[in-house]
Design a protein around this motif. Structure first.
Motif, PDB file in Angstrom:
ATOM      1  N   SER A  58       9.188  -6.437  -1.617  1.00  0.00           N
ATOM      2  CA  SER A  58       8.118  -7.555  -1.582  1.00  0.00           C
ATOM      3  C   SER A  58       7.009  -7.095  -1.524  1.00  0.00           C
ATOM      4  O   SER A  58       6.502  -5.661  -1.130  1.00  0.00           O
ATOM      5  N   SER A  59       6.295  -7.070  -1.941  1.00  0.00           N
ATOM      6  CA  SER A  59       4.008  -6.893  -1.708  1.00  0.00           C
ATOM      7  C   SER A  59       3.891  -7.424  -0.041  1.00  0.00           C
ATOM      8  O   SER A  59       4.365  -8.526   0.607  1.00  0.00           O
ATOM      9  N   ALA A  60       2.828  -6.681  -0.087  1.00  0.00           N
ATOM     10  CA  ALA A  60       1.764  -6.800   0.962  1.00  0.00           C
ATOM     11  C   ALA A  60       1.536  -8.531   1.000  1.00  0.00           C
ATOM     12  O   ALA A  60       1.324  -8.960   0.121  1.00  0.00           O
ATOM     13  N   PRO A  61       1.258  -8.889   1.859  1.00  0.00           N
ATOM     14  CA  PRO A  61       0.676 -10.038   2.392  1.00  0.00           C
ATOM     15  C   PRO A  61      -0.794 -10.532   1.875  1.00  0.00           C
ATOM     16  O   PRO A  61      -1.689  -9.789   1.961  1.00  0.00           O
ATOM     17  N   HIS A  62      -1.017 -11.628   1.041  1.00  0.00           N
ATOM     18  CA  HIS A  62      -2.345 -11.824   0.337  1.00  0.00           C
ATOM     19  C   HIS A  62      -3.891 -12.079   1.290  1.00  0.00           C
ATOM     20  O   HIS A  62      -4.061 -11.032   0.539  1.00  0.00           O
ATOM     21  N   TRP A  63      -3.368 -11.873   2.255  1.00  0.00           N
ATOM     22  CA  TRP A  63      -4.864 -11.248   3.123  1.00  0.00           C
ATOM     23  C   TRP A  63      -4.339 -10.150   3.051  1.00  0.00           C
ATOM     24  O   TRP A  63      -6.248  -9.599   3.051  1.00  0.00           O
ATOM     25  N   TYR A  64      -3.513  -9.353   3.925  1.00  0.00           N
ATOM     26  CA  TYR A  64      -4.270  -7.909   3.126  1.00  0.00           C
ATOM     27  C   TYR A  64      -5.091  -7.557   2.560  1.00  0.00           C
ATOM     28  O   TYR A  64      -5.210  -6.418   2.071  1.00  0.00           O
ATOM     29  N   ARG A  65      -3.712  -7.957   0.471  1.00  0.00           N
ATOM     30  CA  ARG A  65      -4.737  -7.195  -0.625  1.00  0.00           C
ATOM     31  C   ARG A  65      -5.676  -7.706  -0.415  1.00  0.00           C
ATOM     32  O   ARG A  65      -7.136  -6.805  -1.229  1.00  0.00           O
ATOM     33  N   LYS A  66      -6.217  -8.577   0.495  1.00  0.00           N
ATOM     34  CA  LYS A  66      -7.815  -9.118  -0.197  1.00  0.00           C
ATOM     35  C   LYS A  66      -8.827  -8.447  -0.102  1.00  0.00           C
ATOM     36  O   LYS A  66      -9.779  -7.851  -0.177  1.00  0.00           O
ATOM     37  N   ILE A  67      -8.142  -8.017   1.638  1.00  0.00           N
ATOM     38  CA  ILE A  67      -8.970  -7.551   2.464  1.00  0.00           C
ATOM     39  C   ILE A  67      -9.635  -6.333   2.069  1.00  0.00           C
ATOM     40  O   ILE A  67     -10.224  -5.022   2.328  1.00  0.00           O
ATOM     41  N   PHE A  68      -8.026  -5.403   1.332  1.00  0.00           N
ATOM     42  CA  PHE A  68      -7.788  -4.095   0.364  1.00  0.00           C
ATOM     43  C   PHE A  68      -9.114  -4.084  -0.635  1.00  0.00           C
ATOM     44  O   PHE A  68      -9.428  -2.659  -0.770  1.00  0.00           O
ATOM     45  N   GLU A  69      -9.290  -4.962  -1.309  1.00  0.00           N
ATOM     46  CA  GLU A  69      -9.830  -4.901  -2.743  1.00  0.00           C
ATOM     47  C   GLU A  69     -11.091  -4.919  -2.206  1.00  0.00           C
ATOM     48  O   GLU A  69     -12.326  -4.276  -2.772  1.00  0.00           O
ATOM     49  N   ARG A  70     -11.090  -5.980  -1.362  1.00  0.00           N
ATOM     50  CA  ARG A  70     -12.714  -5.988  -0.885  1.00  0.00           C
ATOM     51  C   ARG A  70     -13.788  -5.094  -0.456  1.00  0.00           C
ATOM     52  O   ARG A  70     -14.374  -4.033  -1.259  1.00  0.00           O
ATOM     53  N   GLN A  71     -12.338  -3.971   0.621  1.00  0.00           N
ATOM     54  CA  GLN A  71     -13.225  -2.856   0.833  1.00  0.00           C
ATOM     55  C   GLN A  71     -13.179  -1.605   0.030  1.00  0.00           C
ATOM     56  O   GLN A  71     -14.192  -0.561  -0.081  1.00  0.00           O
TER      57      GLN A  71
END
Length: 105
Positions: free
Chosen positions: A57-70
């Motif tokens: 499964s993929s990472a949670p949406h909140w984590y992907r959003k923070i990761f991309e923003r950083q």
């Protein structure tokens, strides 16, 4: 094709599913639930539901959003450094579709 049809004649090994993980992590002897007991049926139901998190499964949406923003922030910072000083050699992080998922696991 529905998931039910794909799994129609699948045989599962429930060794890891029926293991009592609370006892295992507390250091006590390993205990496996009977698959026909209420605890065993509940463990199997959770395993077959979409609630179960797996490595596929993929990472949670909140984590992907923070990761991309950083990553965007780091790349913007490199661009601003280059704009202020043209002799600066910028190094950008290229984006890959699954980077956040790989970082999550």
């Amino acid at each position: 094709m529905s998931r039910t049809i794909r799994r129609k004649h699948q045989r599962y090994e429930y060794v890891w599913v029926l293991k009592d993980w609370e006892l295992f992590f507390s250091g006590r002897p390993n205990v496996r639930h009977d698959q026909h007991s209420p605890a065993g049926r509940k463990a199997i139901a959770i395993f077959h539901s979409d609630k179960e998190v797996t490595m596929g499964s993929s990472a949670p949406h909140w984590y992907r959003k923070i990761f991309e923003r950083q990553r965007r922030t780091r790349n913007n910072r490199e661009m601003r450094k280059w704009l202020n000083n043209p002799s600066f050699d910028p190094v950008f992080e290229c984006r890959h579709r699954h980077d956040a998922n790989w970082a999550w696991w």
